[in-house]
Design a protein around this motif. Sequence first.
Motif, PDB file in Angstrom:
ATOM      1  N   ARG A   1      -2.626  19.240  60.050  1.00 18.88           N
ATOM      2  CA  ARG A   1      -3.133  20.853  59.928  1.00 18.88           C
ATOM      3  C   ARG A   1      -3.935  21.060  61.304  1.00 18.88           C
ATOM      4  N   GLU A   2      -4.636  20.276  61.836  1.00 20.04           N
ATOM      5  CA  GLU A   2      -5.679  20.523  62.914  1.00 20.04           C
ATOM      6  C   GLU A   2      -4.692  20.811  64.336  1.00 20.04           C
ATOM      7  N   LEU A   3      -3.691  20.012  64.238  1.00 15.85           N
ATOM      8  CA  LEU A   3      -2.752  20.325  65.377  1.00 15.85           C
ATOM      9  C   LEU A   3      -2.130  21.801  65.381  1.00 15.85           C
ATOM     10  N   ARG A   4      -1.590  21.980  63.980  1.00 16.60           N
ATOM     11  CA  ARG A   4      -0.809  23.018  63.996  1.00 16.60           C
ATOM     12  C   ARG A   4      -1.969  24.269  64.345  1.00 16.60           C
ATOM     13  N   LYS A   5      -2.982  24.214  63.729  1.00 12.50           N
ATOM     14  CA  LYS A   5      -4.077  25.284  63.939  1.00 12.50           C
ATOM     15  C   LYS A   5      -4.279  25.679  65.562  1.00 12.50           C
ATOM     16  N   ALA A   6      -4.441  24.387  66.332  1.00  5.77           N
ATOM     17  CA  ALA A   6      -4.756  24.640  67.734  1.00  5.77           C
ATOM     18  C   ALA A   6      -3.696  25.007  68.446  1.00  5.77           C
ATOM     19  N   ARG A   7      -2.320  24.944  68.041  1.00  6.78           N
ATOM     20  CA  ARG A   7      -1.242  25.097  68.785  1.00  6.78           C
ATOM     21  C   ARG A   7      -0.926  26.817  68.972  1.00  6.78           C
ATOM     22  N   ARG A   8      -1.342  27.363  67.815  1.00  5.52           N
ATOM     23  CA  ARG A   8      -1.167  28.820  67.926  1.00  5.52           C
ATOM     24  C   ARG A   8      -1.765  29.670  69.051  1.00  5.52           C
ATOM     25  N   HIS A   9      -2.823  28.728  69.592  1.00 10.76           N
ATOM     26  CA  HIS A   9      -3.494  29.563  70.872  1.00 10.76           C
ATOM     27  C   HIS A   9      -2.533  29.569  72.126  1.00 10.76           C
ATOM     28  N   VAL A  10      -1.434  28.584  72.070  1.00  8.58           N
ATOM     29  CA  VAL A  10      -0.787  28.758  73.292  1.00  8.58           C
ATOM     30  C   VAL A  10       0.779  29.154  72.919  1.00  8.58           C
ATOM     31  N   GLN A  11       1.454  30.019  73.555  1.00  6.27           N
ATOM     32  CA  GLN A  11       2.891  30.069  73.168  1.00  6.27           C
ATOM     33  C   GLN A  11       3.486  30.426  74.577  1.00  6.27           C
ATOM     34  N   ILE A  12       4.920  30.410  74.610  1.00  3.52           N
ATOM     35  CA  ILE A  12       5.643  30.318  75.779  1.00  3.52           C
ATOM     36  C   ILE A  12       6.837  31.280  75.562  1.00  3.52           C
ATOM     37  N   VAL A  13       7.270  31.815  76.929  1.00  2.00           N
ATOM     38  CA  VAL A  13       8.405  32.747  76.821  1.00  2.00           C
ATOM     39  C   VAL A  13       9.144  32.100  78.115  1.00  2.00           C
ATOM     40  N   PHE A  14      10.483  31.910  77.956  1.00  3.79           N
ATOM     41  CA  PHE A  14      11.377  31.223  78.632  1.00  3.79           C
ATOM     42  C   PHE A  14      12.284  32.120  79.297  1.00  3.79           C
ATOM     43  N   GLN A  15      12.965  31.624  80.363  1.00  3.29           N
ATOM     44  CA  GLN A  15      13.863  32.388  81.126  1.00  3.29           C
ATOM     45  C   GLN A  15      14.850  33.121  80.261  1.00  3.29           C
ATOM     46  N   ASP A  16      15.314  32.335  79.511  1.00  2.00           N
ATOM     47  CA  ASP A  16      16.577  32.820  78.666  1.00  2.00           C
ATOM     48  C   ASP A  16      16.130  33.279  77.406  1.00  2.00           C
ATOM     49  N   PRO A  17      15.751  34.718  77.232  1.00  2.00           N
ATOM     50  CA  PRO A  17      15.365  34.995  75.754  1.00  2.00           C
ATOM     51  C   PRO A  17      16.173  34.645  74.530  1.00  2.00           C
ATOM     52  N   SER A  18      17.556  34.518  74.879  1.00  2.00           N
ATOM     53  CA  SER A  18      18.238  34.064  73.737  1.00  2.00           C
ATOM     54  C   SER A  18      18.021  32.816  73.031  1.00  2.00           C
ATOM     55  N   ALA A  19      17.258  31.811  74.174  1.00  2.08           N
ATOM     56  CA  ALA A  19      16.831  30.658  73.367  1.00  2.08           C
ATOM     57  C   ALA A  19      15.699  30.863  72.323  1.00  2.08           C
ATOM     58  N   SER A  20      14.795  31.861  72.517  1.00  4.26           N
ATOM     59  CA  SER A  20      13.867  31.918  71.524  1.00  4.26           C
ATOM     60  C   SER A  20      14.254  32.920  70.552  1.00  4.26           C
ATOM     61  N   LEU A  21      15.230  33.814  70.621  1.00  2.00           N
ATOM     62  CA  LEU A  21      15.677  34.523  69.387  1.00  2.00           C
ATOM     63  C   LEU A  21      16.896  33.916  68.845  1.00  2.00           C
ATOM     64  N   ASN A  22      16.778  34.169  67.540  1.00  2.00           N
ATOM     65  CA  ASN A  22      17.593  33.603  66.597  1.00  2.00           C
ATOM     66  C   ASN A  22      18.661  34.925  66.358  1.00  2.00           C
ATOM     67  N   PRO A  23      20.107  34.294  66.689  1.00  2.00           N
ATOM     68  CA  PRO A  23      20.871  35.532  66.901  1.00  2.00           C
ATOM     69  C   PRO A  23      21.269  36.129  65.525  1.00  2.00           C
ATOM     70  N   LYS A  24      20.929  35.304  64.256  1.00  2.00           N
ATOM     71  CA  LYS A  24      21.435  35.769  63.040  1.00  2.00           C
ATOM     72  C   LYS A  24      20.018  36.499  62.422  1.00  2.00           C
ATOM     73  N   LEU A  25      18.958  36.713  63.249  1.00  2.93           N
ATOM     74  CA  LEU A  25      17.937  37.657  62.620  1.00  2.93           C
ATOM     75  C   LEU A  25      17.889  39.009  63.301  1.00  2.93           C
ATOM     76  N   PRO A  26      17.405  39.874  62.387  1.00  6.44           N
ATOM     77  CA  PRO A  26      17.435  41.428  62.928  1.00  6.44           C
ATOM     78  C   PRO A  26      15.876  41.162  63.810  1.00  6.44           C
ATOM     79  N   ILE A  27      15.773  41.969  65.024  1.00  4.67           N
ATOM     80  CA  ILE A  27      14.829  42.040  65.944  1.00  4.67           C
ATOM     81  C   ILE A  27      13.401  41.769  65.182  1.00  4.67           C
ATOM     82  N   TRP A  28      13.139  42.750  64.266  1.00  4.33           N
ATOM     83  CA  TRP A  28      11.913  42.871  63.845  1.00  4.33           C
ATOM     84  C   TRP A  28      11.416  41.583  63.141  1.00  4.33           C
ATOM     85  N   LYS A  29      12.441  40.688  62.335  1.00  6.30           N
ATOM     86  CA  LYS A  29      11.900  39.678  61.912  1.00  6.30           C
ATOM     87  C   LYS A  29      11.779  38.415  62.962  1.00  6.30           C
TER      88      LYS A  29
END
Length: 253
Positions: free
Chosen positions: A71-99
């Motif tokens: 739980r502690e690791l999970r809590k700490a991890r939210r302070h850092v996020q990443i955006v990759f070169q290929d946005p398809s890698a972070s967007l689920n093709p089956k989810l609408p944008i808002w989700k």
Amino acid sequence: MLEVKKVSKSYRSNTVLTDVSFHMQQGECLGLIGESGSGKSTIAKLILGLDQYDSGQIILNNFDFNQLKGRELRKARRHVQIVFQDPSASLNPKLPIWKSVIEPLENYPEVIPAFLKEVRKDRRKMAEILLEKVGLHSSLLDRYPHQLSGGQRQRVAIARGISLQPSLLICDELTSSLDVSIQAQILNLLKELKSEVNISYLFISHDIATVQYMCERIAVLKEGMLVDLFSSKDLFSENRHPYTEKLVEAALE
Ligand SMILES: Nc1ncnc2c1ncn2[C@@H]1O[C@H](COP(=O)(O)OP(=O)(O)OP(=O)(O)O)[C@@H](O)[C@H]1O
Ligand SMILES: [Mg+2]
């Protein structure tokens, strides 16, 4: 905010990082350049806590990920996020944008960033505000990733990246896949967001001009070693490391 101290990492017998040290202040943009295979993405992975380093220490907001579990690791991890070169890698093709945009918030229901407090009960409205922050119209909320342009998808990935208002957003070759005019728009968007939500960027790129435009300081990685670290305005100064000079010359050719 971030302290990387003498971090080394090998994969089997292959040494990828050797004694890498640097620090970042809250609200700063630090550029990280170096040739392909020099270890840039590996540093990102270690800061995200996705892999363990062999020695040294990485401290983010006073948390040492290698020391935390569950739980502690999970809590700490939210302070850092990443955006990759290929946005398809972070967007689920089956989810609408808002989700897709609010997915990190679903994973951390206890976290509501200041800029979303007023709509805390309405997830869809949160997505709308996040899209607005990255310059996208609410009419895109119900579309799917394949129905957007590359630049729009990258904006969605950024909206998702800032949704938890992390201290640090790692941008790994964020704009490399976009054409030049869209690149410029995205870079300017990142600059605006930086002052608006007080976020820091570790900005990884091959493109020295882009890094100089975006960042206050630049770190240069060569074969897993940090060989130079300087203020962006000193890019052309005489005491640059020969390797940095080589990169600059190559960029000017
Ligand atoms: N999981 C892994 N297992 C084994 N080797 C790895 C692993 N991840 C990375 N490496 C190796 O580490 C080295 C550095 O890779 P890394 O992805 O960090 O480079 P990079 O600087 O981001 O390159 P690029 O600019 O091409 O993205 C490479 O030689 C790569 O093959
Ligand atoms: Mg990489």
